[in-house]
Design a protein around this motif. Structure first.
Motif, PDB file in Angstrom:
ATOM      1  N   THR A 164       0.827  -1.215   0.000  1.00 31.62           N
ATOM      2  CA  THR A 164       0.000   0.000   0.000  1.00 31.62           C
ATOM      3  C   THR A 164       0.859   1.263   0.000  1.00 31.62           C
ATOM      4  O   THR A 164       0.515   2.262  -0.637  1.00 31.62           O
ATOM      5  CB  THR A 164      -0.955   0.030   1.201  1.00 31.62           C
ATOM      6  OG1 THR A 164      -0.200  -0.115   2.422  1.00 31.62           O
ATOM      7  CG2 THR A 164      -1.978  -1.092   1.114  1.00 31.62           C
ATOM      8  N   GLU A 185      -4.696   3.605  -0.226  1.00 39.88           N
ATOM      9  CA  GLU A 185      -5.100   3.589   1.179  1.00 39.88           C
ATOM     10  C   GLU A 185      -6.160   2.545   1.485  1.00 39.88           C
ATOM     11  O   GLU A 185      -6.558   2.371   2.625  1.00 39.88           O
ATOM     12  CB  GLU A 185      -5.622   4.978   1.576  1.00 39.88           C
ATOM     13  CG  GLU A 185      -4.574   6.082   1.445  1.00 39.88           C
ATOM     14  CD  GLU A 185      -5.128   7.441   1.817  1.00 39.88           C
ATOM     15  OE1 GLU A 185      -6.356   7.533   2.059  1.00 39.88           O
ATOM     16  OE2 GLU A 185      -4.346   8.402   1.863  1.00 39.88           O
ATOM     17  N   SER A 186      -6.628   1.851   0.460  1.00 37.02           N
ATOM     18  CA  SER A 186      -7.674   0.850   0.679  1.00 37.02           C
ATOM     19  C   SER A 186      -7.555  -0.269  -0.348  1.00 37.02           C
ATOM     20  O   SER A 186      -6.876  -0.122  -1.376  1.00 37.02           O
ATOM     21  CB  SER A 186      -9.057   1.490   0.571  1.00 37.02           C
ATOM     22  OG  SER A 186      -9.293   1.945  -0.759  1.00 37.02           O
ATOM     23  N   ILE A 187      -8.218  -1.379  -0.065  1.00 36.14           N
ATOM     24  CA  ILE A 187      -8.237  -2.505  -1.000  1.00 36.14           C
ATOM     25  C   ILE A 187      -8.907  -2.087  -2.304  1.00 36.14           C
ATOM     26  O   ILE A 187      -8.477  -2.473  -3.395  1.00 36.14           O
ATOM     27  CB  ILE A 187      -8.984  -3.708  -0.390  1.00 36.14           C
ATOM     28  CG1 ILE A 187      -8.245  -4.217   0.853  1.00 36.14           C
ATOM     29  CG2 ILE A 187      -9.114  -4.824  -1.415  1.00 36.14           C
ATOM     30  CD1 ILE A 187      -6.838  -4.703   0.567  1.00 36.14           C
ATOM     31  N   GLN A 191      -8.892   0.856  -3.761  1.00 31.95           N
ATOM     32  CA  GLN A 191      -7.940   1.620  -4.560  1.00 31.95           C
ATOM     33  C   GLN A 191      -6.883   0.701  -5.163  1.00 31.95           C
ATOM     34  O   GLN A 191      -6.468   0.880  -6.308  1.00 31.95           O
ATOM     35  CB  GLN A 191      -7.267   2.688  -3.694  1.00 31.95           C
ATOM     36  CG  GLN A 191      -8.190   3.828  -3.292  1.00 31.95           C
ATOM     37  CD  GLN A 191      -7.481   4.873  -2.447  1.00 31.95           C
ATOM     38  OE1 GLN A 191      -6.315   4.721  -2.100  1.00 31.95           O
ATOM     39  NE2 GLN A 191      -8.196   5.923  -2.096  1.00 31.95           N
TER      40      GLN A 191
END
Length: 207
Positions: free
Chosen positions: A182, A188-190, A192
């Motif tokens: 990441t 910042e997220s799965i 993304q």
């Protein structure tokens, strides 16, 4: 104006070439004019032009034949087609080859200029997309082989415990890899992460 992008004008009519060049020069848009498609191709020598303004009816090589040749050599290039006899079939064929619009003679200089500016906007967006994809590829290439394995499994929806079992590593190690992934990819997220990888996969399948 899209700085650095030259508009190549191809028209066998010297008066039309001079007129179009004058309009672009007044608008501070760099251009080069050629009397034939053959001469342009010889000058480019395999280099891909940014965009073109081409006349449809020319001896030896028509505007669409020129664009077809350019496309076969270096891919689709946006262009504006000028014609004295427009038709639906001609417009459809031109659009398939990458035409932004087809302008019928006689036309107002402002209409021509608006079409060129629209074409330059397309070139700008294309360049931005290429740069964005280049950045994505550089981020992906910064991953270690193990991190790439974990990334692919995460994107495919495999859970952390399952990834650990499949790769023969601990859950904590998987989590460490995910943290590194990441950070390197700037997500910042799965969600993304999935979007970035899917975009990367999509680009790799393009011609």
């Amino acid at each position: 104006m899209q700085e650095g992008t030259v508009v190549y004008i191809v028209d066998d009519d010297v008066g039309m070439r001079d007129s179009l060049s004058f309009v672009l020069r007044k608008a501070d848009i760099p251009s080069e004019a050629y009397p034939s498609g053959k001469l342009l191709l010889e000058t480019l020598a395999g280099r891909k032009p940014g965009c073109l303004v081409v006349d449809f009816q020319m001896p030896e090589m028509s505007g669409l034949k020129l664009m077809s040749d350019i496309r076969s050599r270096c891919g689709q290039v946006p262009f504006v087609l000028i014609t004295g006899h427009g038709s639906v079939p001609l417009t459809v064929e031109a659009m398939k080859l990458g035409a932004i619009t087809v302008i019928e003679k006689p036309f107002h200089p402002q209409a021509f200029l608006d079409s060129v500016r629209e074409m330059l906007d397309v070139v700008k967006r294309q360049k931005e997309m290429i740069e964005k994809q280049k950045e994505i590829n550089e981020r992906m290439n910064s991953l270690t082989e193990r991190e790439k394995e974990v990334t692919e499994l995460v994107v495919d929806g495999v859970l952390t415990k399952q990834i650990a079992k499949m790769l023969g590593i601990s859950v904590k190690t998987v989590e460490v890899h995910r943290s590194h992934i990441t950070k390197k990819l700037g997500v910042e997220s799965i969600a993304q992460l999935v979007k970035l990888v899917v975009n990367s996969r999509s680009d790799s399948t393009k011609d």
